[in-house]
Motif scaffolding. Sequence first.
Motif, mmCIF file in Angstrom:
data_model
loop_
_atom_site.group_PDB
_atom_site.id
_atom_site.type_symbol
_atom_site.label_atom_id
_atom_site.label_comp_id
_atom_site.label_asym_id
_atom_site.label_seq_id
_atom_site.Cartn_x
_atom_site.Cartn_y
_atom_site.Cartn_z
ATOM 1 N N GLU A 201 0.833 -1.214 0.000
ATOM 2 C CA GLU A 201 0.000 0.000 0.000
ATOM 3 C C GLU A 201 0.865 1.260 0.000
ATOM 4 O OE1 GLU A 201 -2.589 -0.413 3.352
ATOM 5 O OE2 GLU A 201 -3.997 -1.716 2.289
ATOM 6 N N ILE A 202 1.977 1.229 0.740
ATOM 7 C CA ILE A 202 2.869 2.396 0.826
ATOM 8 C C ILE A 202 3.449 2.748 -0.547
ATOM 9 C CG2 ILE A 202 5.129 3.163 1.737
ATOM 10 C CD1 ILE A 202 4.291 1.664 4.379
ATOM 11 N N ILE A 203 3.738 1.733 -1.364
ATOM 12 C CA ILE A 203 4.260 2.044 -2.710
ATOM 13 C C ILE A 203 3.137 2.377 -3.705
ATOM 14 C CG2 ILE A 203 6.402 0.724 -2.409
ATOM 15 C CD1 ILE A 203 5.212 -1.473 -4.184
ATOM 16 N N GLY A 204 1.887 2.343 -3.233
ATOM 17 C CA GLY A 204 0.782 2.789 -4.075
ATOM 18 C C GLY A 204 -0.046 1.703 -4.725
ATOM 19 N N VAL A 205 0.179 0.451 -4.310
ATOM 20 C CA VAL A 205 -0.617 -0.658 -4.855
ATOM 21 C C VAL A 205 -2.026 -0.618 -4.261
ATOM 22 C CG1 VAL A 205 -0.885 -3.189 -4.812
ATOM 23 C CG2 VAL A 205 1.328 -2.178 -5.397
ATOM 24 N N ASN A 206 -3.039 -0.817 -5.104
ATOM 25 C CA ASN A 206 -4.432 -0.899 -4.642
ATOM 26 C C ASN A 206 -4.823 -2.356 -4.443
ATOM 27 O OD1 ASN A 206 -4.936 1.976 -5.229
ATOM 28 N ND2 ASN A 206 -4.752 1.319 -7.359
ATOM 29 N N PHE A 207 -5.798 -2.570 -3.556
ATOM 30 C CA PHE A 207 -6.365 -3.910 -3.378
ATOM 31 C C PHE A 207 -7.853 -3.853 -3.697
ATOM 32 C CE2 PHE A 207 -2.562 -4.123 -0.763
ATOM 33 C CZ PHE A 207 -2.029 -5.356 -1.141
ATOM 34 N N ALA A 208 -8.276 -4.657 -4.667
ATOM 35 C CA ALA A 208 -9.699 -4.764 -5.004
ATOM 36 C C ALA A 208 -10.186 -6.107 -4.475
ATOM 37 C CB ALA A 208 -9.904 -4.689 -6.518
ATOM 38 N N GLU A 209 -11.150 -6.076 -3.567
ATOM 39 C CA GLU A 209 -11.636 -7.304 -2.942
ATOM 40 C C GLU A 209 -12.866 -7.846 -3.667
ATOM 41 O OE1 GLU A 209 -12.131 -7.238 1.274
ATOM 42 O OE2 GLU A 209 -10.408 -5.906 1.593
ATOM 43 N N ILE A 210 -12.728 -9.072 -4.161
ATOM 44 C CA ILE A 210 -13.888 -9.781 -4.722
ATOM 45 C C ILE A 210 -14.197 -10.943 -3.784
ATOM 46 C CG2 ILE A 210 -13.398 -9.085 -7.099
ATOM 47 C CD1 ILE A 210 -12.731 -12.673 -6.119
ATOM 48 N N VAL A 239 -18.816 -9.367 -7.172
ATOM 49 C CA VAL A 239 -17.892 -8.278 -7.501
ATOM 50 C C VAL A 239 -18.663 -6.982 -7.263
ATOM 51 C CG1 VAL A 239 -16.493 -7.169 -9.285
ATOM 52 C CG2 VAL A 239 -16.668 -9.672 -9.212
ATOM 53 N N THR A 240 -18.280 -6.246 -6.238
ATOM 54 C CA THR A 240 -19.011 -5.022 -5.887
ATOM 55 C C THR A 240 -18.683 -3.906 -6.876
ATOM 56 O OG1 THR A 240 -17.214 -4.233 -4.460
ATOM 57 C CG2 THR A 240 -18.926 -5.616 -3.423
ATOM 58 N N PRO A 241 -19.549 -2.885 -6.978
ATOM 59 C CA PRO A 241 -19.238 -1.728 -7.827
ATOM 60 C C PRO A 241 -17.909 -1.074 -7.432
ATOM 61 C CG PRO A 241 -21.549 -1.676 -7.180
ATOM 62 C CD PRO A 241 -20.909 -2.787 -6.401
ATOM 63 N N GLY A 276 -13.466 -4.914 -22.213
ATOM 64 C CA GLY A 276 -12.298 -5.221 -21.394
ATOM 65 C C GLY A 276 -12.397 -4.692 -19.975
ATOM 66 N N LYS A 277 -13.527 -4.060 -19.645
ATOM 67 C CA LYS A 277 -13.731 -3.548 -18.289
ATOM 68 C C LYS A 277 -14.479 -4.597 -17.456
ATOM 69 C CE LYS A 277 -12.139 0.683 -18.991
ATOM 70 N NZ LYS A 277 -13.031 1.814 -19.195
ATOM 71 N N ILE A 278 -14.346 -4.472 -16.135
ATOM 72 C CA ILE A 278 -15.014 -5.394 -15.219
ATOM 73 C C ILE A 278 -16.383 -4.831 -14.837
ATOM 74 C CG2 ILE A 278 -14.880 -6.438 -12.904
ATOM 75 C CD1 ILE A 278 -12.955 -7.645 -14.997
ATOM 76 N N LYS A 279 -17.392 -5.697 -14.857
ATOM 77 C CA LYS A 279 -18.751 -5.297 -14.478
ATOM 78 C C LYS A 279 -19.056 -5.793 -13.070
ATOM 79 C CE LYS A 279 -20.891 -7.720 -17.626
ATOM 80 N NZ LYS A 279 -19.984 -8.462 -18.487
ATOM 81 N N PRO A 280 -19.762 -4.997 -12.262
ATOM 82 C CA PRO A 280 -20.225 -5.507 -10.963
ATOM 83 C C PRO A 280 -21.104 -6.739 -11.195
ATOM 84 C CG PRO A 280 -20.541 -3.139 -11.100
ATOM 85 C CD PRO A 280 -20.169 -3.596 -12.473
ATOM 86 N N PHE A 281 -21.060 -7.668 -10.247
ATOM 87 C CA PHE A 281 -21.746 -8.952 -10.468
ATOM 88 C C PHE A 281 -22.128 -9.565 -9.124
ATOM 89 C CE2 PHE A 281 -21.694 -13.591 -11.013
ATOM 90 C CZ PHE A 281 -22.430 -13.761 -12.187
ATOM 91 N N LYS A 282 -23.292 -10.192 -9.102
ATOM 92 C CA LYS A 282 -23.696 -10.972 -7.923
ATOM 93 C C LYS A 282 -24.465 -12.181 -8.440
ATOM 94 C CE LYS A 282 -25.660 -10.239 -3.276
ATOM 95 N NZ LYS A 282 -25.930 -11.622 -2.993
#
Length: 349
Positions: A201-210, A239-241, A276-282
């Motif tokens: 996180e300090i180097i700027g990496v994001n975490f996307a939780e699915i 996959v949340t918005p 090529g984009k990710i769509k929210p999904f449940k």
Amino acid sequence: MKLSQFKFDLPKELIASHPPKDREDCRMMVVDRKKQTVEHRNFRDILEYFDDGDTFVINNTKVFPARLYGEKEKTGAKIEVFLLRELNRESRLWDVMVDPARKIRIGNKLYFGEDETLVAEVIDNTTSRGRTLRFLFDGPYEEFKATLKRLGETPLPKIHGRPVEPEDEERFQTIYAKHEGAVAAPTAGLHFSRELMKRLEIIGVNFAEITLHTGLGNFREIEVEDLTKHKVDSEELIVTPEAAEIINRSIENKKRVVAVGTTSMKALESTVSITGKIKPFKGWTNKFIFPPYEFKTAHAMVTNFHLPYSPMFMMVTAYLGYDFAFEVYRQAIKDKYKFFTYGDAMLII
């Protein structure tokens, strides 16, 4: 592709039976898909490969203690029940696997706990080994779930050939596990410690939780030679918005998306749009990825070393290229990398 094309000889001693002392304290093979090169590093070195704006897609599913031991009414025969998924909360209906299956028929009652705290009735035969159970429990739902947890055991795969130990309860779980529903750990995530995630996180990496609730289908034997005829067990996927937005921002900014594990990769490939984009999904996914396959989202992947014939190994061969994947695995065996749940890591870039 045929099932027989995914055979390789794996010495038993290379299947790690226990986790390393520290989560990130394992070897990491770094494999470059384009250059077809291999480096030997430590998992902590993952920091050197990523930059500000890159996104790690992590699976926050939580493993529940899915293995129960009970007795059959009248005969007292010992029965193992593996909880696969809850079918109906109100009716306490569960989809389960039983062993030995031949002894269990519709109408049989099973008793769990020393004082027979929990009773279940078999109400359906779904497959040769699968059954539907109704738990006969009158108390509130929270009390019922607490009883299942108390009586259940961490579902460590039997290939480890040892009893479940107290440390497995914590180590067969990622540190970011939140939503209960998996019967197997998303093993690539087991290498991440809180300290390592903070440094990323300090180097700027994001975490996307699915959330993809890993099912037993990943470990079931594939019984058909023609892989196009294999029926994959469906797994619940969310996959949340917010997660989709984080991933799509990296794509738009020409930054890298990293799938942490085959489950995260499956989630990405199940929810990617034509653009090529990710769509929210449940909902549910039964995506089965084997070569040849064109991946649409992830620029890199963190994974463990998998068993022969497994769907996870098939996905890795699709991502690396079939011939190169076998070359990499040959080298991993020669260099005595540890395989499976508690094994070493591979970073594919």
